[in-house]
Each structure stands twice: as C-alpha cells, then as structure tokens.
Design an enzyme around this catalytic site. Structure first.
Site, PDB file in Angstrom:
ATOM      1  N   LYS A  22       0.835  -1.212   0.000  1.00 31.81           N
ATOM      2  CA  LYS A  22       0.000   0.000   0.000  1.00 31.81           C
ATOM      3  C   LYS A  22       0.868   1.260   0.000  1.00 31.81           C
ATOM      4  CE  LYS A  22      -2.038  -1.126   3.892  1.00 31.81           C
ATOM      5  NZ  LYS A  22      -1.316  -2.383   4.194  1.00 31.81           N
ATOM      6  N   ARG A  97      -9.925   0.954   8.353  1.00 28.70           N
ATOM      7  CA  ARG A  97      -9.519  -0.409   8.696  1.00 28.70           C
ATOM      8  C   ARG A  97     -10.614  -1.153   9.445  1.00 28.70           C
ATOM      9  NH1 ARG A  97      -3.560   0.478   8.691  1.00 28.70           N
ATOM     10  NH2 ARG A  97      -2.570  -1.519   9.056  1.00 28.70           N
ATOM     11  N   ARG A 136      11.928  -5.049   5.109  1.00 30.53           N
ATOM     12  CA  ARG A 136      11.621  -3.650   4.777  1.00 30.53           C
ATOM     13  C   ARG A 136      12.453  -2.651   5.589  1.00 30.53           C
ATOM     14  NH1 ARG A 136       5.634  -1.715   5.556  1.00 30.53           N
ATOM     15  NH2 ARG A 136       5.906  -2.790   7.513  1.00 30.53           N
ATOM     16  N   ARG A 170      11.032  -0.471  11.236  1.00 30.93           N
ATOM     17  CA  ARG A 170       9.916  -0.259  12.158  1.00 30.93           C
ATOM     18  C   ARG A 170       9.924  -1.242  13.322  1.00 30.93           C
ATOM     19  NH1 ARG A 170       4.674   0.367   8.375  1.00 30.93           N
ATOM     20  NH2 ARG A 170       3.835  -0.999   9.977  1.00 30.93           N
ATOM     21  N   ARG A 181      -0.688  -8.713  13.191  1.00 28.52           N
ATOM     22  CA  ARG A 181      -1.197  -7.696  12.250  1.00 28.52           C
ATOM     23  C   ARG A 181      -2.027  -8.358  11.151  1.00 28.52           C
ATOM     24  NH1 ARG A 181       4.297  -4.893  10.924  1.00 28.52           N
ATOM     25  NH2 ARG A 181       3.106  -3.891   9.275  1.00 28.52           N
TER      26      ARG A 181
END
Ligand code: AP5
Length: 227
Positions: A22, A97, A136, A170, A181
C-alpha cells in the site's frame, strides 16, 4: 450518481494486509497524479515520536500488532484531511480499517458533497507478507520505502528519492508481530472489501507481481475512476 462519481478532488482507498504494498504504491500514485498520500500508520508513528496523548495511547497497541481505537484514528484522519494540501486529492493508505472507520469516512466526505472514487484491494498471499515486511526499511529523511531483496536503492545506503543516508526499520516489523497484524487484518479490515463492493466502488488488483507492473495496473484503475 453512483459511488464512483467524481464530484471534487479524487479520494482513493488502498486496501490490503500488512506488506501488500500500500505504502509503496501510494507513493508512486502521489508522484504520478499529484495526490496526497495519507497513511494513518505514518500519522500514528509521528504521534508516538512526538509523545502526544494519542501517541502515548497508540504506542503499545501498535507494538502488539493490534488496531488503535477507532476514536483516535478517526480524529487524526479528520484533522489531516482538512489541511490545505489534501484539496488536490488523497490516497488513503491504511484507512479505513474497520467498518466504523469506513462509515465515519463516508460521513466526513458527505459533509462536503464528496464520495470516494475507488477502493482498490491489493490481493496477496499471506505467506509472502512475512518476507516482505521483515526485509523492509525506509529512508529516515523522506520515508521512501526499500527492501533488502525486492527494492534496493541504486547506490547502497543512499536514498534514490532524497539522497539521505539514514535508513530505519519499524518496531512492529518482527515476525511475531506480523502474525498479529495479519490476524487483525482478516478479522477487522477484510470485511471492508464487501462493504465497498456493495457500493459499486471496489476494484481488485493482483499485488503479487513486480512493483512496476502493479503500479501500471493501479494507474489504469485510478485513471478510470477519476477520469
Ligand atoms: P501501517 O503503517 O498502516 O502498516 P500496515 O497496514 O501493517 O502496512 P505496512 O506499512 O506494513 O505495509 P504496506 O502495505 O504499506 O507495504 P509496503 O509498501 O511498506 O499500520 C501500522 C499500525 O498502525 C497498525 O498495525 C495499527 O496498529 C496502526 N494503524 C494504522 N492505521 C490504523 C487504522 N486505520 N486503524 C487502527 N489502527 C491503525 O511494502 C512492504 C515491503 O515489501 C517493502 O519493503 C516494499 O519495498 C516491499 N514490496 C512492496 N511491494 C512489493 C512487490 N510487489 N514485490 C516485492 N516486494 C514488495
């Protein structure tokens, strides 16, 4: 008028589980179409870093991989979308969400006679998401996203976008948190696919391919929805 009618500046939603791409795709759409990426994850991380009341409440919830309360997230989104730059159109990345958030967004847009142009579901396999997320990192300066394997900067350690050399990872990108998640996504967010489908506003895209191929497909959807 149907749900995809353009009345003002475009409002697009990117739906998808953690790691679906996203943020990666929102930044591309931002660059290409002059839209503003609104990521509630980024807004919440900024609130945590600044130590605001909302940030203090959100910190532990985010680190556990659960969803922050609708009340906090809707308030943050409402404030941000009212800022002047958003008048050129927005791409919502990570919001809504929950059904409560989706209804709040509809009500907020209705106040100015607007509706969303399209909600685009990025369709991926859960199994691949752990690899995507655990590799990431982002540029600390401009937020450009990278991956150890799938998207490396042209020059190692130097951001392609702003030339920055500080990269960060993160706190919630650990394998065990990613599982929570994904669970939160399937329980609370995936039902929004049906919510937008029933309004005639849903598009789906296979997001398991190469970043540039997905960007091209998304561009076609965006142009159709806003043209
Ligand atoms: P948020 O920041 O929104 O995180 P997320 O939804 O978990 O999504 P990610 O940012 O992890 O993934 P992405 O889909 O953007 O993927 P990306 O492009 O980075 O939310 C974090 C937390 O904040 C939530 O858990 C929650 O606690 C809270 N929160 C936020 N919004 C909320 C809300 N509305 N309500 C309640 N709580 C909220 O890509 C991932 C990696 O893969 C990158 O390294 C990228 O380079 C790579 N990649 C991307 N596309 C591809 C591809 N096609 N092939 C190979 N690699 C790829």
């Amino acid at each position: 008028m149907d749900a995809t009618t353009v009345t003002r500046a475009p409002v697009l939603i990117l739906l998808g589980p953690p790691g679906a791409g996203k943020g990666t795709q929102a930044r591309k759409l931002e660059d290409k179409y002059g839209l503003v990426q609104l990521s509630t994850g980024d807004l919440l991380r900024a609130a945590v870093a600044q130590g605001t009341e909302a940030g203090k409440q959100a910190k532990a919830v985010m680190e556990a991989g659960e969803l922050v309360s609708d009340e906090i997230v809707i308030a943050i989104l409402r404030d941000r979308i009212a800022e002047a730059d958003c008048a050129q159109g927005v791409i919502l990345d990570g919001f809504p969400r929950t059904t409560v958030q989706a209804e709040a967004l509809d009500a907020l847009l209705a106040e100015s006679g607007q509706k969303i142009n399209a909600a685009i579901s990025l369709e991926v396999d859960d199994a691949a998401m752990v690899d995507r997320i655990s590799g990431r990192y982002t540029c600390a300066g401009c937020g450009e996203g990278y991956h150890d394997t799938f998207k490396t900067p042209k020059q190692s350690g130097v951001c392609d976008h702003c030339g920055g050399t500080e990269m960060k990872r993160r706190a919630d990108d650990k394998a065990e948190t990613v599982a929570s998640r994904l669970e939160a996504y399937h329980a609370q967010t995936a039902p929004l696919i049906g919510y937008y489908d029933s309004k005639g506003a849903l598009s789906r895209i296979d997001a398991m391919g190469k970043i540039e191929e997905i960007a091209a497909g998304l561009g076609a959807i965006v142009e159709k929805a806003t043209g």
